[in-house]
Design a protein around this motif. Structure first.
Motif, PDB file in Angstrom:
ATOM      1  N   ARG A 195      24.603  13.754  -9.653  1.00 20.84           N
ATOM      2  CA  ARG A 195      23.681  12.842  -8.985  1.00 20.84           C
ATOM      3  C   ARG A 195      23.222  13.388  -7.634  1.00 20.84           C
ATOM      4  O   ARG A 195      22.037  13.352  -7.296  1.00 20.84           O
ATOM      5  CB  ARG A 195      24.379  11.500  -8.798  1.00 20.84           C
ATOM      6  CG  ARG A 195      23.463  10.496  -8.182  1.00 20.84           C
ATOM      7  CD  ARG A 195      24.040   9.122  -8.218  1.00 20.84           C
ATOM      8  NE  ARG A 195      23.119   8.244  -7.519  1.00 20.84           N
ATOM      9  CZ  ARG A 195      23.015   6.963  -7.729  1.00 20.84           C
ATOM     10  NH1 ARG A 195      23.808   6.389  -8.608  1.00 20.84           N
ATOM     11  NH2 ARG A 195      22.150   6.244  -7.069  1.00 20.84           N
ATOM     12  N   ALA A 242      19.554  14.541  -6.546  1.00 25.15           N
ATOM     13  CA  ALA A 242      18.871  14.049  -5.338  1.00 25.15           C
ATOM     14  C   ALA A 242      18.268  15.217  -4.578  1.00 25.15           C
ATOM     15  O   ALA A 242      17.115  15.161  -4.130  1.00 25.15           O
ATOM     16  CB  ALA A 242      19.850  13.276  -4.455  1.00 25.15           C
ATOM     17  N   SER A 285      15.254   5.828  -9.044  1.00 25.02           N
ATOM     18  CA  SER A 285      16.713   5.765  -9.124  1.00 25.02           C
ATOM     19  C   SER A 285      17.244   7.095  -9.635  1.00 25.02           C
ATOM     20  O   SER A 285      16.616   7.754 -10.461  1.00 25.02           O
ATOM     21  CB  SER A 285      17.127   4.652 -10.083  1.00 25.02           C
ATOM     22  OG  SER A 285      18.486   4.808 -10.417  1.00 25.02           O
ATOM     23  N   LEU A 286      18.406   7.465  -9.122  1.00 25.83           N
ATOM     24  CA  LEU A 286      19.039   8.699  -9.584  1.00 25.83           C
ATOM     25  C   LEU A 286      20.234   8.382 -10.463  1.00 25.83           C
ATOM     26  O   LEU A 286      21.034   9.253 -10.785  1.00 25.83           O
ATOM     27  CB  LEU A 286      19.468   9.548  -8.384  1.00 25.83           C
ATOM     28  CG  LEU A 286      18.305  10.038  -7.523  1.00 25.83           C
ATOM     29  CD1 LEU A 286      18.799  10.511  -6.165  1.00 25.83           C
ATOM     30  CD2 LEU A 286      17.568  11.159  -8.230  1.00 25.83           C
ATOM     31  N   SER A 308      13.749  10.704 -12.281  1.00 25.81           N
ATOM     32  CA  SER A 308      14.157   9.850 -11.168  1.00 25.81           C
ATOM     33  C   SER A 308      13.247   8.657 -10.917  1.00 25.81           C
ATOM     34  O   SER A 308      13.461   7.926  -9.958  1.00 25.81           O
ATOM     35  CB  SER A 308      14.223  10.693  -9.885  1.00 25.81           C
ATOM     36  OG  SER A 308      12.943  11.161  -9.566  1.00 25.81           O
ATOM     37  N   ASP A 354      20.175   8.708  -0.972  1.00 32.20           N
ATOM     38  CA  ASP A 354      20.932   8.294  -2.153  1.00 32.20           C
ATOM     39  C   ASP A 354      22.326   7.803  -1.760  1.00 32.20           C
ATOM     40  O   ASP A 354      22.828   6.820  -2.317  1.00 32.20           O
ATOM     41  CB  ASP A 354      21.020   9.453  -3.148  1.00 32.20           C
ATOM     42  CG  ASP A 354      21.724   9.039  -4.421  1.00 32.20           C
ATOM     43  OD1 ASP A 354      21.338   8.004  -4.990  1.00 32.20           O
ATOM     44  OD2 ASP A 354      22.667   9.740  -4.828  1.00 32.20           O
ATOM     45  N   SER A 402      21.925   4.401  -0.612  1.00 29.17           N
ATOM     46  CA  SER A 402      21.624   3.453  -1.691  1.00 29.17           C
ATOM     47  C   SER A 402      22.898   3.072  -2.446  1.00 29.17           C
ATOM     48  O   SER A 402      23.022   1.972  -2.968  1.00 29.17           O
ATOM     49  CB  SER A 402      20.588   4.038  -2.639  1.00 29.17           C
ATOM     50  OG  SER A 402      21.201   4.687  -3.728  1.00 29.17           O
ATOM     51  N   LEU A 409      15.978   3.329  -4.525  1.00 27.83           N
ATOM     52  CA  LEU A 409      15.730   4.408  -3.565  1.00 27.83           C
ATOM     53  C   LEU A 409      14.431   4.201  -2.796  1.00 27.83           C
ATOM     54  O   LEU A 409      14.358   4.509  -1.606  1.00 27.83           O
ATOM     55  CB  LEU A 409      15.643   5.742  -4.306  1.00 27.83           C
ATOM     56  CG  LEU A 409      16.960   6.376  -4.702  1.00 27.83           C
ATOM     57  CD1 LEU A 409      16.690   7.654  -5.465  1.00 27.83           C
ATOM     58  CD2 LEU A 409      17.780   6.671  -3.466  1.00 27.83           C
TER      59      LEU A 409
END
Lengths: 254, 344
Positions: free
Chosen positions: B67, B71, B194-195, B263, B304, B307, B318
């Motif tokens: 992750r 990012a 979102s990751l 992502s 990230d 988040s 994000l």
């Protein structure tokens, strides 16, 4: 290096225009608004491809040259003056070296020398670290001319290089261009500047040639009245002896 | 100035490594730096790990590391595309999504989430659909915007913006027709970026795309500089603007498509990072494109982290955080520097 346009046609704008600028010659294009001066120049500096006819640069057909090769031979000052992003003067002038550089290679000492010399020629060394966006109109024009000179061209094409400049800067810019010693093709609105600086003039009207020759041959009151619709009186410049025009409207002076 | 760019890069490279370690350490389940370093060293050099670290090893290797790396990759990619797009359309307000590409991707993603299209692809259905949507959108923009002389800035922006509205309307319609509120929420979360879907399967594809794309754009650096002078001046410098713009458009569209597929539409990074970097390096694209990927990678890793931790165990979208972190720092820099954003 010679620049030749042979029967160049651009639909609705140019109708088979032929002109020639010889080695080291300063050739002016004059004519009313909309007569096709800028379009002619755009064909010469390769922003526009003529529908028919050919442009020869140093004897080679312009279309047959690699874009970088033609950019090494010919530099131009266009009417575009807006630059996006905050480039410094040094960065703007350095763009003149693009045609000489490989994508991977860094700037060489030679590149930097040519840029410094070009800035010196237009007397703008003191602006080197300034942001281009912060300059006055006259300073910008000089920097853009430095960019063209840094290209080390053999032919210069200039579209209204004296636009937005005060009298002193108009003379300075054209002095610089003349001192560069290369073949020059330029469009000028000011007939007196054209008479003073150009070896030969081409007069355009509605996309075709109306007259050509030395300033003394071309700038005759009858022709000025016919092309521009103004009355012109011809006098000799008391210092330089070049023909100069004094204008008045035709209606006022029957 | 060249030395200054090198100095910034030399600062950002270790900062990126530290950011990756921090990004792997911080999260809902607390780990210590020592454990994380131990695990990373063990996994890299093949040493054996004590049994006490088995759980942590699982978290690090299966969740956090991919992750965090994603990012970094996405942050780098969005920044680089942002730089290029702003030059391509000659507009400082442009970002990677101005060409309507992300809106196209959203339609694909929404269709998968809600109607269960491409179900045969399992885990990759969403990414594949998003990528296909992005390609479709870019193809339409290209076909509509092109002229005999290649692509022109204004036509690109107008086509992209118009198309974005159209695709957004379709996405909204799909979400509106969603059978359950949960499905609608999932789509909304994806749209904000979102990751959470990071995995070792998609990471290499994204990383290679960003690496190749950034390299290619860097090689076009001088051409990008010439584009800023205007198309005609670029032509006199031996840079055919129309053709260069087509090549850049294709690279940017593909890269954006990949990034959006892995992502979602993470906003603001591609708009803001280019300006932040230019405030430091100046406008020369070869400098900007050398620094922007490093800065973007660091930035998105920390976004990230925020988040995942700020509202743990809930995750914040994000897009919300890039705005919360980005807008104030951007406004601060705006006040302090005489940066002109390419305008008067």
């Amino acid at each position: 290096m010679h620049l030749e346009l042979d029967s160049v046609t651009v639909p609705a704008i140019l109708h088979g225009l032929t002109l020639h600028a010889g080695e080291g010659e300063i050739v002016g294009l004059v004519g009313p608004n909309g007569s096709g001066k800028s379009t002619t120049l755009r064909c010469a500096y390769r922003a526009l491809r003529p529908a028919t006819g050919t442009v020869l640069l140093g004897g080679d057909e312009l279309e047959s040259l690699h874009p970088k090769e033609s950019a090494r031979r010919l530099a131009a000052l266009t009417q575009e003056s807006s630059v996006t992003h905050d480039f410094t003067v040094t960065e703007i002038v350095a763009m003149g070296r693009i045609p000489h550089q490989k994508p991977f290679a860094r700037e060489t000492g030679e590149d930097e020398r040519h840029c410094a010399e070009a800035l010196r020629t237009v007397r703008a060394e003191h602006l080197a670290t300034r942001g281009f966006q912060t300059l006055s109109g006259g300073e910008r024009q000089r920097v853009l001319i430095a960019r063209a000179l840094a290209q080390r061209p053999r032919v210069l094409v200039l579209d209204e290089p004296t636009n937005h400049l005060d009298v002193r800067h108009q003379l300075e810019v054209l002095d610089t261009v003349r001192a560069a010693g290369v073949t020059v093709l330029l469009a000028l609105h000011d007939l007196n500047l054209a008479a003073h600086y150009c070896d030969r003039l081409y007069v355009l009207r509605s996309g075709a040639l109306a007259a050509s020759g030395t300033p003394a041959e071309v700038l005759r009151p009858e022709l000025i009245a016919e092309i521009f619709g103004v009355r012109a009186d011809l006098v000799d410049h008391p210092r330089t002896g070049t023909p100069q025009l004094l204008y008045s409207t035709i209606e006022e002076n029957p | 100035m060249r030395y200054r760019t090198c100095a910034i890069a030399l600062f950002l490279i270790p900062a990126l490594v530290i950011s990756v370690v921090c990004g792997t350490t911080f999260g809902a389940a607390s780990l210590s730096f020592g454990d994380v370093l131990h695990i990373l060293a063990g996994e890299t050099f093949g040493g054996s790990l004590p049994n006490s670290l088995a759980g942590a090893d699982n978290i690090v290797m299966q969740t956090r590391l991919p992750r965090t790396l994603l990012a970094a990759v996405v942050g780098a990619g969005l920044s680089v595309v942002g730089v290029a797009i702003q030059a391509v359309v000659r507009n400082p307000l442009a970002d990677p999504f101005v060409l309507g590409i992300s809106s196209g991707a959203s339609v694909g993603a929404a269709a998968v989430s809600i109607f269960g299209l491409l179900a045969g692809l399992g885990l990759y259905a969403l990414s594949t659909a998003a990528f296909l949507g992005a390609l479709l959108a870019s193809a339409i923009v290209y076909l509509v915007a092109r002229t005999r002389h290649g692509l022109t800035p204004l036509r690109l922006v107008l086509c992209g913006t118009a198309l974005a509205y159209g695709f957004s309307a379709i996405t909204t319609l799909i979400v509106f027709r969603a059978p359950s509120a949960d499905a609608a929420r999932d789509v909304l979360f994806w749209l904000m970026g979102s990751l959470a879907g990071a995995n070792w399967g998609s990471l290499p594809i994204a990383a290679i795309a960003v690496l190749l794309g950034s390299g290619y754009l860097w090689l076009c650096g001088r051409g990008l500089n010439a584009l800023a002078m205007g198309d005609e001046t670029a032509a006199t410098l031996g840079v055919p603007a129309g053709r260069l713009r087509v090549r850049l458009f294709v690279v940017c569209a593909l890269l954006t498509g990949v990034l959006v597929a892995v992502s979602g539409a993470i906003g603001f990074v591609g708009l803001m990072l280019p300006h932040l970097v230019r405030m430091v390096t100046g406008a020369d694209h070869r400098k900007v494109l050398a620094i922007a990927p490093l800065a973007g990678a660091c930035f998105l890793i920390w976004v990230d982290v925020a988040s995942r931790t700020l509202a743990a165990p809930e995750e914040l979208p994000l897009g919300v955080l890039t705005a919360v972190l980005g807008v104030p720092s951007f406004l601060l820099l705006l006040r302090r520097r005489s940066y002109q954003f390419g305008g008067q």
